[in-house]
Enzyme design. Sequence first.
Site, PDB file in Angstrom:
ATOM      1  N   ARG A 179       0.809  -1.223   0.000  1.00  0.00           N
ATOM      2  CA  ARG A 179       0.000   0.000   0.000  1.00  0.00           C
ATOM      3  C   ARG A 179       0.846   1.278   0.000  1.00  0.00           C
ATOM      4  O   ARG A 179       0.481   2.271   0.626  1.00  0.00           O
ATOM      5  CB  ARG A 179      -0.970   0.002   1.187  1.00  0.00           C
ATOM      6  CG  ARG A 179      -1.951  -1.161   1.170  1.00  0.00           C
ATOM      7  CD  ARG A 179      -2.840  -1.155  -0.059  1.00  0.00           C
ATOM      8  NE  ARG A 179      -3.681  -2.339  -0.107  1.00  0.00           N
ATOM      9  CZ  ARG A 179      -3.387  -3.454  -0.776  1.00  0.00           C
ATOM     10  NH1 ARG A 179      -2.275  -3.526  -1.488  1.00  0.00           N
ATOM     11  NH2 ARG A 179      -4.188  -4.490  -0.749  1.00  0.00           N
ATOM     12  N   SER A 229     -10.892  -0.436   2.735  1.00  0.00           N
ATOM     13  CA  SER A 229     -10.357  -0.861   4.036  1.00  0.00           C
ATOM     14  C   SER A 229      -9.929   0.378   4.820  1.00  0.00           C
ATOM     15  O   SER A 229      -9.139   1.184   4.332  1.00  0.00           O
ATOM     16  CB  SER A 229      -9.159  -1.795   3.842  1.00  0.00           C
ATOM     17  OG  SER A 229      -9.552  -2.977   3.193  1.00  0.00           O
ATOM     18  N   GLU A 306      -5.677   3.527   6.763  1.00  0.00           N
ATOM     19  CA  GLU A 306      -5.328   3.477   5.351  1.00  0.00           C
ATOM     20  C   GLU A 306      -5.977   4.642   4.620  1.00  0.00           C
ATOM     21  O   GLU A 306      -5.554   5.041   3.549  1.00  0.00           O
ATOM     22  CB  GLU A 306      -5.794   2.150   4.742  1.00  0.00           C
ATOM     23  CG  GLU A 306      -5.172   1.830   3.418  1.00  0.00           C
ATOM     24  CD  GLU A 306      -5.358   0.374   3.033  1.00  0.00           C
ATOM     25  OE1 GLU A 306      -6.131   0.114   2.093  1.00  0.00           O
ATOM     26  OE2 GLU A 306      -4.747  -0.503   3.666  1.00  0.00           O
TER      27      GLU A 306
END
Length: 313
Positions: A179, A229, A306
Amino acid sequence: MERVLKALRQIVGTDQAIRVDEPMSRHTTFGVGGPADIFIDAAADELKDILNLLSEEKFPFTVIGNGSNLLVSDKGIRGAVICIGKRMSGIEVRDGDGVADISAASGALLPIVARRACENGLTGLEFATQIPGTIGGAVYMNAGAFGGDMSDSVVSVTAVDMNGTEKKYTADQIGFDYRTSIFSKNKEIITGAVLHLRRDDPEQIKARAAAIREKREKSQPVGKRSAGSTFRKLGDGDTPEAMTPAWKLVQEAGMGDARVGGACVSPKHSGFVINDGEATASDIYNLISQIIEQVKLKTGVTLEPEVKIIGTF
């Protein structure tokens, strides 16, 4: 601000591409967020002049894509928002022998690029058919799901720095990791990417994409307002699958049914905070903060959002 606005309108060829006091709730998948002072739907050939103007005027700005990973304050965003979207969304398929490259501008929606790949019998993006971001955002955070991510197919990326100077990066220069990428740190604006994909049986590609779609619909709050998420996985596993999923820690901390106003933890997947109705950005922010606090208290682990949080809360 009036001087900046006048100059921007001279740079941008269409009045519809610049809006004043634009609600950011229209530009985030959470469906929340107060107004941006100036909202610019930018085109590639305008970026350099826009950046130079804002720099000369010392006018603050924020760059966004599809808003699928953002939580914007109810108070909005001061300064300008540069949106890399519809006016930077071209897609081109370049055929090869057994392979093909897809060249996509940064504002092209990832599901559209993935579907274009499927339609052309190209495999490698089946995981992305329902990720509601742009190519630029997907590269920026190395978006992924169900065992695939952008690092598997991206071979080059173009970007501009804060002076509007164009740069090109090869795959080994992008610094892909879980990520993240080099663009998470270098403050450059991604303008496009080239993806290298293999040819395969179109029916098998469609079947794999359909299986992923079915799995997502069964396990995630598809159709609900969220930013994907909410928290990053934890640990130093070699793959995302080897890392600790945040939803387990949310459950362990007894926050699986937590709610603040119109914001709640998804009953379908505890790793997602959703806008379940009339949530405000503050509702969502406060719920995220409470989850982090309780997980730390009960498990000793600090969750990291996130979701990118913008503005004053």
